[in-house]
Design a protein around this motif. Structure first.
Motif, PDB file in Angstrom:
ATOM      1  N   THR A 124       0.839  -1.205   0.000  1.00 58.04           N
ATOM      2  CA  THR A 124       0.000   0.000   0.000  1.00 58.04           C
ATOM      3  C   THR A 124       0.875   1.256   0.000  1.00 58.04           C
ATOM      4  OG1 THR A 124      -0.118  -0.168   2.422  1.00 58.04           O
ATOM      5  CG2 THR A 124      -1.959  -1.085   1.146  1.00 58.04           C
ATOM      6  N   GLU A 125       2.011   1.191   0.693  1.00 59.84           N
ATOM      7  CA  GLU A 125       2.938   2.322   0.744  1.00 59.84           C
ATOM      8  C   GLU A 125       3.617   2.520  -0.613  1.00 59.84           C
ATOM      9  OE1 GLU A 125       4.854   5.508   2.756  1.00 59.84           O
ATOM     10  OE2 GLU A 125       3.147   4.255   3.298  1.00 59.84           O
ATOM     11  N   THR A 126       4.057   1.422  -1.200  1.00 56.42           N
ATOM     12  CA  THR A 126       4.704   1.511  -2.517  1.00 56.42           C
ATOM     13  C   THR A 126       3.750   2.072  -3.561  1.00 56.42           C
ATOM     14  OG1 THR A 126       6.154  -0.366  -2.012  1.00 56.42           O
ATOM     15  CG2 THR A 126       5.852   0.179  -4.333  1.00 56.42           C
ATOM     16  N   LYS A 127       2.534   1.579  -3.544  1.00 57.49           N
ATOM     17  CA  LYS A 127       1.539   2.056  -4.514  1.00 57.49           C
ATOM     18  C   LYS A 127       1.245   3.540  -4.323  1.00 57.49           C
ATOM     19  CE  LYS A 127      -3.008   0.983  -6.440  1.00 57.49           C
ATOM     20  NZ  LYS A 127      -4.179   0.073  -6.400  1.00 57.49           N
ATOM     21  N   LYS A 128       1.103   3.949  -3.084  1.00 53.30           N
ATOM     22  CA  LYS A 128       0.816   5.355  -2.790  1.00 53.30           C
ATOM     23  C   LYS A 128       1.944   6.250  -3.294  1.00 53.30           C
ATOM     24  CE  LYS A 128       1.612   7.127   1.236  1.00 53.30           C
ATOM     25  NZ  LYS A 128       1.584   7.434   2.696  1.00 53.30           N
ATOM     26  N   ILE A 146       4.237   9.778 -19.541  1.00 53.47           N
ATOM     27  CA  ILE A 146       4.827   9.013 -18.440  1.00 53.47           C
ATOM     28  C   ILE A 146       4.790   7.529 -18.760  1.00 53.47           C
ATOM     29  CG2 ILE A 146       4.670   8.471 -15.983  1.00 53.47           C
ATOM     30  CD1 ILE A 146       3.301  11.195 -15.585  1.00 53.47           C
ATOM     31  N   LEU A 147       5.959   6.893 -18.603  1.00 56.25           N
ATOM     32  CA  LEU A 147       6.074   5.450 -18.742  1.00 56.25           C
ATOM     33  C   LEU A 147       6.395   4.858 -17.379  1.00 56.25           C
ATOM     34  CD1 LEU A 147       6.697   6.499 -21.716  1.00 56.25           C
ATOM     35  CD2 LEU A 147       7.960   4.367 -22.002  1.00 56.25           C
ATOM     36  N   LEU A 148       5.677   3.810 -17.017  1.00 56.78           N
ATOM     37  CA  LEU A 148       5.919   3.120 -15.757  1.00 56.78           C
ATOM     38  C   LEU A 148       6.555   1.764 -16.055  1.00 56.78           C
ATOM     39  CD1 LEU A 148       5.604   2.822 -12.663  1.00 56.78           C
ATOM     40  CD2 LEU A 148       3.304   1.910 -13.091  1.00 56.78           C
ATOM     41  N   ALA A 149       7.757   1.553 -15.535  1.00 60.10           N
ATOM     42  CA  ALA A 149       8.470   0.300 -15.763  1.00 60.10           C
ATOM     43  C   ALA A 149       8.053  -0.726 -14.713  1.00 60.10           C
ATOM     44  CB  ALA A 149       9.978   0.531 -15.708  1.00 60.10           C
ATOM     45  N   GLY A 150       7.341  -1.757 -15.158  1.00 59.00           N
ATOM     46  CA  GLY A 150       6.901  -2.807 -14.245  1.00 59.00           C
ATOM     47  C   GLY A 150       8.074  -3.636 -13.740  1.00 59.00           C
ATOM     48  N   MET A 151       7.915  -4.132 -12.526  1.00 61.07           N
ATOM     49  CA  MET A 151       8.987  -4.884 -11.899  1.00 61.07           C
ATOM     50  C   MET A 151       8.418  -6.124 -11.226  1.00 61.07           C
ATOM     51  SD  MET A 151      12.179  -5.033 -11.614  1.00 61.07           S
ATOM     52  CE  MET A 151      12.350  -3.476 -12.512  1.00 61.07           C
ATOM     53  N   GLN A 152       9.262  -7.141 -11.069  1.00 58.44           N
ATOM     54  CA  GLN A 152       8.928  -8.346 -10.318  1.00 58.44           C
ATOM     55  C   GLN A 152      10.077  -8.644  -9.366  1.00 58.44           C
ATOM     56  OE1 GLN A 152       7.800 -11.600 -12.936  1.00 58.44           O
ATOM     57  NE2 GLN A 152       6.714 -10.218 -14.332  1.00 58.44           N
ATOM     58  N   ILE A 153       9.789  -9.414  -8.324  1.00 62.86           N
ATOM     59  CA  ILE A 153      10.806  -9.717  -7.312  1.00 62.86           C
ATOM     60  C   ILE A 153      10.871 -11.219  -7.077  1.00 62.86           C
ATOM     61  CG2 ILE A 153      10.613  -7.489  -6.141  1.00 62.86           C
ATOM     62  CD1 ILE A 153       8.807  -8.895  -4.068  1.00 62.86           C
ATOM     63  N   GLY A 158       7.550 -14.477   0.209  1.00 68.44           N
ATOM     64  CA  GLY A 158       6.370 -15.329   0.187  1.00 68.44           C
ATOM     65  C   GLY A 158       5.586 -15.158  -1.096  1.00 68.44           C
ATOM     66  N   PRO A 159       4.859 -16.191  -1.501  1.00 71.98           N
ATOM     67  CA  PRO A 159       4.142 -16.167  -2.788  1.00 71.98           C
ATOM     68  C   PRO A 159       3.062 -15.098  -2.855  1.00 71.98           C
ATOM     69  CG  PRO A 159       3.525 -18.096  -1.488  1.00 71.98           C
ATOM     70  CD  PRO A 159       4.696 -17.478  -0.798  1.00 71.98           C
ATOM     71  N   GLU A 160       2.391 -14.842  -1.738  1.00 70.36           N
ATOM     72  CA  GLU A 160       1.301 -13.854  -1.768  1.00 70.36           C
ATOM     73  C   GLU A 160       1.844 -12.450  -2.017  1.00 70.36           C
ATOM     74  OE1 GLU A 160      -2.360 -12.210   1.061  1.00 70.36           O
ATOM     75  OE2 GLU A 160      -1.217 -13.983   1.662  1.00 70.36           O
ATOM     76  N   TYR A 161       2.886 -12.070  -1.272  1.00 71.89           N
ATOM     77  CA  TYR A 161       3.483 -10.749  -1.444  1.00 71.89           C
ATOM     78  C   TYR A 161       4.052 -10.606  -2.856  1.00 71.89           C
ATOM     79  CZ  TYR A 161       6.404  -6.632  -0.470  1.00 71.89           C
ATOM     80  OH  TYR A 161       6.980  -5.380  -0.488  1.00 71.89           O
ATOM     81  N   THR A 162       4.723 -11.661  -3.320  1.00 72.38           N
ATOM     82  CA  THR A 162       5.337 -11.630  -4.649  1.00 72.38           C
ATOM     83  C   THR A 162       4.289 -11.443  -5.739  1.00 72.38           C
ATOM     84  OG1 THR A 162       7.109 -13.095  -3.872  1.00 72.38           O
ATOM     85  CG2 THR A 162       6.808 -12.893  -6.255  1.00 72.38           C
ATOM     86  N   SER A 163       3.186 -12.144  -5.627  1.00 68.05           N
ATOM     87  CA  SER A 163       2.116 -12.040  -6.616  1.00 68.05           C
ATOM     88  C   SER A 163       1.471 -10.657  -6.591  1.00 68.05           C
ATOM     89  CB  SER A 163       1.071 -13.123  -6.357  1.00 68.05           C
ATOM     90  OG  SER A 163      -0.019 -12.983  -7.236  1.00 68.05           O
ATOM     91  N   GLU A 164       1.199 -10.158  -5.398  1.00 68.98           N
ATOM     92  CA  GLU A 164       0.567  -8.846  -5.270  1.00 68.98           C
ATOM     93  C   GLU A 164       1.503  -7.737  -5.761  1.00 68.98           C
ATOM     94  OE1 GLU A 164      -0.761  -8.348  -1.283  1.00 68.98           O
ATOM     95  OE2 GLU A 164      -2.286  -9.913  -1.417  1.00 68.98           O
ATOM     96  N   PHE A 165       2.797  -7.939  -5.533  1.00 67.61           N
ATOM     97  CA  PHE A 165       3.771  -6.949  -6.015  1.00 67.61           C
ATOM     98  C   PHE A 165       3.747  -6.888  -7.537  1.00 67.61           C
ATOM     99  CE2 PHE A 165       7.900  -5.520  -7.471  1.00 67.61           C
ATOM    100  CZ  PHE A 165       8.167  -4.442  -6.640  1.00 67.61           C
ATOM    101  N   LEU A 168       0.846  -4.931  -8.808  1.00 61.04           N
ATOM    102  CA  LEU A 168       0.800  -3.533  -8.377  1.00 61.04           C
ATOM    103  C   LEU A 168       0.977  -2.578  -9.559  1.00 61.04           C
ATOM    104  CD1 LEU A 168       2.586  -2.106  -5.264  1.00 61.04           C
ATOM    105  CD2 LEU A 168       2.991  -1.040  -7.458  1.00 61.04           C
ATOM    106  N   TYR A 169       1.900  -2.891 -10.456  1.00 64.01           N
ATOM    107  CA  TYR A 169       2.224  -1.985 -11.559  1.00 64.01           C
ATOM    108  C   TYR A 169       1.102  -1.848 -12.577  1.00 64.01           C
ATOM    109  CZ  TYR A 169       6.894  -1.734  -9.612  1.00 64.01           C
ATOM    110  OH  TYR A 169       7.953  -1.505  -8.767  1.00 64.01           O
ATOM    111  N   PRO A 170       0.491  -2.949 -13.026  1.00 61.74           N
ATOM    112  CA  PRO A 170      -0.663  -2.781 -13.917  1.00 61.74           C
ATOM    113  C   PRO A 170      -1.785  -1.981 -13.272  1.00 61.74           C
ATOM    114  CG  PRO A 170       0.126  -5.047 -13.984  1.00 61.74           C
ATOM    115  CD  PRO A 170       0.864  -4.370 -12.881  1.00 61.74           C
ATOM    116  N   SER A 171      -1.942  -2.159 -11.962  1.00 64.73           N
ATOM    117  CA  SER A 171      -2.988  -1.431 -11.250  1.00 64.73           C
ATOM    118  C   SER A 171      -2.708   0.073 -11.251  1.00 64.73           C
ATOM    119  CB  SER A 171      -3.101  -1.951  -9.813  1.00 64.73           C
ATOM    120  OG  SER A 171      -4.023  -1.193  -9.073  1.00 64.73           O
ATOM    121  N   VAL A 172      -1.475   0.448 -10.936  1.00 60.74           N
ATOM    122  CA  VAL A 172      -1.112   1.867 -10.924  1.00 60.74           C
ATOM    123  C   VAL A 172      -1.226   2.466 -12.324  1.00 60.74           C
ATOM    124  CG1 VAL A 172       0.799   3.499 -10.572  1.00 60.74           C
ATOM    125  CG2 VAL A 172       0.393   1.669  -8.903  1.00 60.74           C
TER     126      VAL A 172
END
Length: 222
Positions: A124-128, A146-153, A158-165, A168-172
């Motif tokens: 939520t902090e990263t997205k904000k 503006i171009l937003l460069a999507g990232m993965q980690i 954990g799988p949940e955080y990784t998936s939500e991360f 995050l970029y398509p959502s923003v």
């Protein structure tokens, strides 16, 4: 006495003529300066972390430097500024953004968030912060693309955080109506031959692939 008067008369005429010529030269020089045009090349600003900065390699071999070289080779009316800083998070990026907005960028490439993910910062902090950066640029310069460069980690958090991360970029991008590069490190991440020993930062060969990924989006804009 007459000789002296004649001499001073000639001297005064010479001085007047010299001053006239000097004034003419000053006016011509001023006119030339006024007609010279400043650098009118449009600005492409890469605003990111160590990936943009080219950690472990020469800056000109990082993908922003490669973009600059391609632009120069094509004679395009653009110039590149690399605003990458190693260790940058979205929060610190938001706090230093004003320094880079003194001049209007024609294109603003946002490459941040990877360090947030590696540190497990709440999404939520990263997205904000990502939205805050985009909104600040758009508020000051509505015409900037503006171009937003999507990232993965890696799945360390954990799988949940990784998936939500990853989502995050398509959502923003959708919410802020900016161009999304789905995954900046496509074809590079996870390949030991294309990354430095830390497994995170691309080699020169890796940056060549990243460059091709981002050029696909920049080319149409230029």
């Amino acid at each position: 006495m007459n000789y002296k008067n004649h001499f001073f008369s000639i001297l005064i005429i010479v001085m007047i003529f010299a001053c006239s010529k000097k004034s003419e030269r000053v006016e011509n020089t001023t006119s030339e300066i006024q007609t010279q045009k400043p650098d009118q090349k449009k600005l492409i600003l890469f605003f990111g972390n160590s990936l943009s900065a080219g950690y472990g390699i020469d800056a000109e071999d990082a993908f922003p430097g490669l973009v600059a070289q391609r632009i120069d080779s094509l004679g395009l009316d653009y110039r590149v500024v690399n605003g990458g800083l190693s260790g940058e998070t979205t929060a610190s990026g938001l706090s230093r953004l004003d320094w880079f907005l003194e001049e209007e960028p024609a294109i603003f490439v946002l490459e941040l968030g990877g360090n947030d993910g590696l540190r497990g910062i709440p999404l939520t902090e990263t997205k904000k912060n990502l939205k805050g950066i985009i909104q600040k640029v758009r508020s000051k310069y509505p015409q900037t693309t503006i171009l937003l460069a999507g990232m993965q980690i890696p799945p360390n958090m954990g799988p949940e955080y990784t998936s939500e991360f990853r989502e995050l970029y398509p959502s923003v991008a959708e919410e802020e109506n900016v161009i999304l590069i789905p995954f900046l490190l496509e074809g590079v991440a996870g390949n030991p031959d294309l990354n430095l020993p830390d497994g995170i930062h691309p080699t020169e060969e890796g940056h060549l692939i990243v460059f091709e990924t981002i050029w696909e989006y920049l080319e149409d804009l230029l």
